[in-house]
Scaffold this motif. Structure first.
Motif, short mmCIF file in Angstrom:
data_model
loop_
_atom_site.label_atom_id
_atom_site.label_comp_id
_atom_site.label_asym_id
_atom_site.label_seq_id
_atom_site.Cartn_x
_atom_site.Cartn_y
_atom_site.Cartn_z
N GLN A 164 0.82 -1.21 0.00
CA GLN A 164 0.00 0.00 0.00
C GLN A 164 0.86 1.27 0.00
OE1 GLN A 164 -2.40 -0.69 3.47
NE2 GLN A 164 -4.15 -1.39 2.27
N LYS A 165 2.04 1.19 0.62
CA LYS A 165 2.87 2.39 0.72
C LYS A 165 3.33 2.90 -0.64
CE LYS A 165 4.65 1.00 5.22
NZ LYS A 165 5.78 0.39 5.92
N VAL A 166 3.41 2.00 -1.62
CA VAL A 166 3.91 2.42 -2.93
C VAL A 166 2.86 2.25 -4.02
CG1 VAL A 166 6.33 1.99 -2.39
CG2 VAL A 166 4.91 0.12 -3.26
N SER A 167 1.62 1.98 -3.63
CA SER A 167 0.55 1.92 -4.64
C SER A 167 -0.68 2.60 -4.06
CB SER A 167 0.27 0.45 -5.03
OG SER A 167 -0.13 -0.29 -3.90
N ILE A 168 -1.83 1.96 -4.12
CA ILE A 168 -3.06 2.55 -3.60
C ILE A 168 -3.08 2.43 -2.08
CG2 ILE A 168 -5.58 2.36 -3.56
CD1 ILE A 168 -5.46 1.36 -6.41
N GLN A 169 -3.27 3.55 -1.41
CA GLN A 169 -3.36 3.58 0.03
C GLN A 169 -4.81 3.83 0.45
OE1 GLN A 169 -0.54 6.18 1.87
NE2 GLN A 169 1.20 5.38 0.69
N PRO A 170 -5.17 3.50 1.69
CA PRO A 170 -6.54 3.73 2.14
C PRO A 170 -7.02 5.16 1.92
CG PRO A 170 -5.38 2.36 3.72
CD PRO A 170 -4.36 2.80 2.71
N GLN A 171 -6.11 6.15 2.11
CA GLN A 171 -6.54 7.54 1.92
C GLN A 171 -6.85 7.84 0.45
OE1 GLN A 171 -3.61 6.64 3.27
NE2 GLN A 171 -1.91 7.96 2.63
N ASP A 172 -6.21 7.08 -0.47
CA ASP A 172 -6.54 7.26 -1.89
C ASP A 172 -7.97 6.82 -2.16
OD1 ASP A 172 -3.92 8.13 -2.55
OD2 ASP A 172 -3.25 6.05 -2.60
N ILE A 173 -8.34 5.67 -1.61
CA ILE A 173 -9.70 5.17 -1.79
C ILE A 173 -10.70 6.11 -1.13
CG2 ILE A 173 -11.27 3.27 -1.27
CD1 ILE A 173 -8.90 1.38 -1.51
N GLN A 174 -10.36 6.59 0.08
CA GLN A 174 -11.26 7.52 0.76
C GLN A 174 -11.43 8.80 -0.03
OE1 GLN A 174 -13.02 6.92 3.72
NE2 GLN A 174 -14.04 8.72 2.92
N ALA A 182 -11.26 9.09 -3.25
CA ALA A 182 -12.15 8.81 -4.38
C ALA A 182 -13.59 8.66 -3.91
CB ALA A 182 -11.70 7.52 -5.08
N LEU A 183 -13.80 8.04 -2.74
CA LEU A 183 -15.15 7.88 -2.22
C LEU A 183 -15.79 9.22 -1.88
CD1 LEU A 183 -14.76 4.76 0.11
CD2 LEU A 183 -16.30 4.96 -1.84
N ASP A 184 -14.96 10.18 -1.47
CA ASP A 184 -15.49 11.50 -1.12
C ASP A 184 -16.13 12.20 -2.33
OD1 ASP A 184 -14.76 11.20 1.49
OD2 ASP A 184 -12.86 12.30 1.30
N GLU A 185 -15.73 11.77 -3.54
CA GLU A 185 -16.31 12.35 -4.74
C GLU A 185 -17.72 11.83 -5.01
OE1 GLU A 185 -14.80 14.72 -6.54
OE2 GLU A 185 -13.13 14.69 -5.11
N HIS A 186 -18.09 10.74 -4.31
CA HIS A 186 -19.42 10.15 -4.48
C HIS A 186 -20.27 10.50 -3.28
CE1 HIS A 186 -18.14 7.52 -7.87
NE2 HIS A 186 -16.98 7.58 -7.25
N THR A 187 -21.34 11.25 -3.48
CA THR A 187 -22.19 11.68 -2.36
C THR A 187 -23.19 10.61 -1.97
OG1 THR A 187 -23.71 12.73 -3.94
CG2 THR A 187 -21.97 14.11 -2.98
N GLU A 188 -23.48 9.65 -2.88
CA GLU A 188 -24.45 8.62 -2.54
C GLU A 188 -23.78 7.46 -1.81
OE1 GLU A 188 -22.84 7.42 -6.60
OE2 GLU A 188 -23.30 9.25 -5.49
N GLU A 193 -9.98 5.38 -9.95
CA GLU A 193 -9.82 6.75 -9.47
C GLU A 193 -8.72 6.83 -8.42
OE1 GLU A 193 -14.49 8.07 -10.18
OE2 GLU A 193 -13.69 7.89 -8.16
N ALA A 194 -8.70 5.83 -7.53
CA ALA A 194 -7.66 5.81 -6.51
C ALA A 194 -6.28 5.63 -7.12
CB ALA A 194 -7.94 4.68 -5.51
N GLN A 195 -6.21 4.84 -8.20
CA GLN A 195 -4.92 4.62 -8.86
C GLN A 195 -4.37 5.91 -9.45
OE1 GLN A 195 -3.15 1.42 -9.15
NE2 GLN A 195 -1.69 3.10 -9.42
#
Length: 366
Positions: free
Chosen positions: A189-199, A201-207, A222-224
């Motif tokens: 995760q340290k060198v690819s997608i991290q939890p904050q990346d996913i979060q 991307a999720l913040d862009e979705h209001t539903e 999106e996280a990538q």
């Protein structure tokens, strides 16, 4: 059927993966057995209560046995969600005389409270309606309706779901994908997608997403994009180091140190003093050597970590390029290198961290 009609019908279908016949049969058998067993137990316990089982449990069984990995199917959701809906439904049936207004307000308020407590469970909406429209038998129970049959049914069905899913090899409750050894991201995760990346991307979705395959793929892509911003630079030690470091204190008893080695399945640990400054390292083989000479009277005074630790420590700084570390891992077979700032230990870089970086760089070349 024309091609236009087929396309129209396909657009209405969800983008879910179709399971094998075996998996579909297991889902159905789980629901069948779960409802039958929990119903019989409820009937036995509540023999004198006509409302000994409620219809919303059928909807709960769909989630518990067909999609146990859904966030809406977790134990917290079924127990807390159904309890909240039951309380709201009973209160509305008592205080709002109009039935349409009572069950409409009950469902709306239940949804709000479930989302507020992170316990959203779709069948709970039916629990709220049942409390209002369940008839005289339900109304006579008052708030006891929340305890039985709602809570009793929920707990019994959940207990069987826990048992059944484990028996057939499913993970339930669904485990979190986290680094079990520390609070840091995993080396990959340290060198690819991290939890904050996913979060992010999720913040862009209001539903609220119940994560279909399509939604998950979109979020990962999106996280990538955020992760790619980190891949074009020369990594520094602070980029990949683990901050939640397992350490030994120089005044620890050697037996305590051995317990920490066994509990964390590690071969070597940094040693610090009370103010956080690193003063040495202790390897498991050094503890083994200490046990070998424990019977020697000349070694009887050794019982603390500082008496057998290695005081020569190679350290790096947070802003040092990780390429400086390669010789230590390759030529000298280091398991880890401490990262210090003003002699205070602030992190470590393990061999796994370096391998993860190398793998990421190799993937970029392909």
């Amino acid at each position: 059927m024309s091609g236009i009609q087929q396309d129209w019908l396909s657009a209405l279908k969800p983008n879910f993966k179709v399971l094998s016949v075996k998996e579909r049969l297991l889902c159905g058998m789980g629901a069948l057995c779960g409802l039958a067993i929990s119903s019989l137990i409820s009937w036995y316990v509540l023999g004198g209560v006509n409302a000994w089982y409620i219809a919303p449990m059928g909807a709960s069984s769909v989630l518990l046995f067909a999609v146990p990995s859904s966030p809406l199917a977790q134990p917290w959701n079924i127990v807390i969600g159904n309890t909240i809906a039951g309380i709201v439904g009973v209160a509305c049936s008592m205080w709002i005389p109009d039935l349409t207004g009572a069950f409409s307000f009950a469902v709306g308020l239940a949804i709000f409270l479930m989302m507020t407590t992170d316990s959203l469970h779709p069948p709970s909406g039916a629990v709220a309606i049942t409390a209002v429209l369940g008839g005289e038998t339900v109304h006579q129970l008052g708030f006891n309706f929340v305890i039985y049959p709602v809570l009793l049914n929920s707990v019994l069905l959940l207990a069987f779901a826990l048992f059944f899913n484990r028996v057939i090899g499913r993970h339930y409750p669904y485990p979190k994908h986290v680094n079990e050894r520390s609070k840091d991201p995993t080396p990959t995760q340290k060198v690819s997608i991290q939890p904050q990346d996913i979060q992010r991307a999720l913040d862009e979705h209001t539903e609220l997403l119940d994560i279909s395959q399509y939604d998950l793929e979109k979020i990962i892509l999106e996280a990538q994009e955020w992760a790619n911003e980190r891949q074009g630079k020369d990594y520094l030690c602070q980029d990949i180091m683990s901050k939640d470091v397992i350490t030994l204190n120089q005044n620890d008893d050697i037996h305590q140190a051995l317990d920490k080695f066994k509990h964390n399945n590690l071969m070597s640990l940094p040693v610090i003093q009370d103010d956080g400054r690193i003063v040495g390292t202790l390897a498991l083989y050094e503890v083994v050597e200490w046990f070998k000479r424990a019977a020697d009277p000349r070694a009887s005074w050794e019982h603390l970590v500082k008496q057998i630790m290695n005081r020569k420590v190679v350290t790096v700084t947070p802003l040092q390029p990780i390429r400086d570390l390669v010789p230590y891992f390759v030529e000298k077979s280091f398991n880890y290198i401490p990262v210090v700032q003003d002699q205070i230990l602030i992190g470590i870089i393990s061999r796994a961290d370096m391998i993860a970086v190398l793998q990421q760089q190799l993937n970029q070349i392909k």
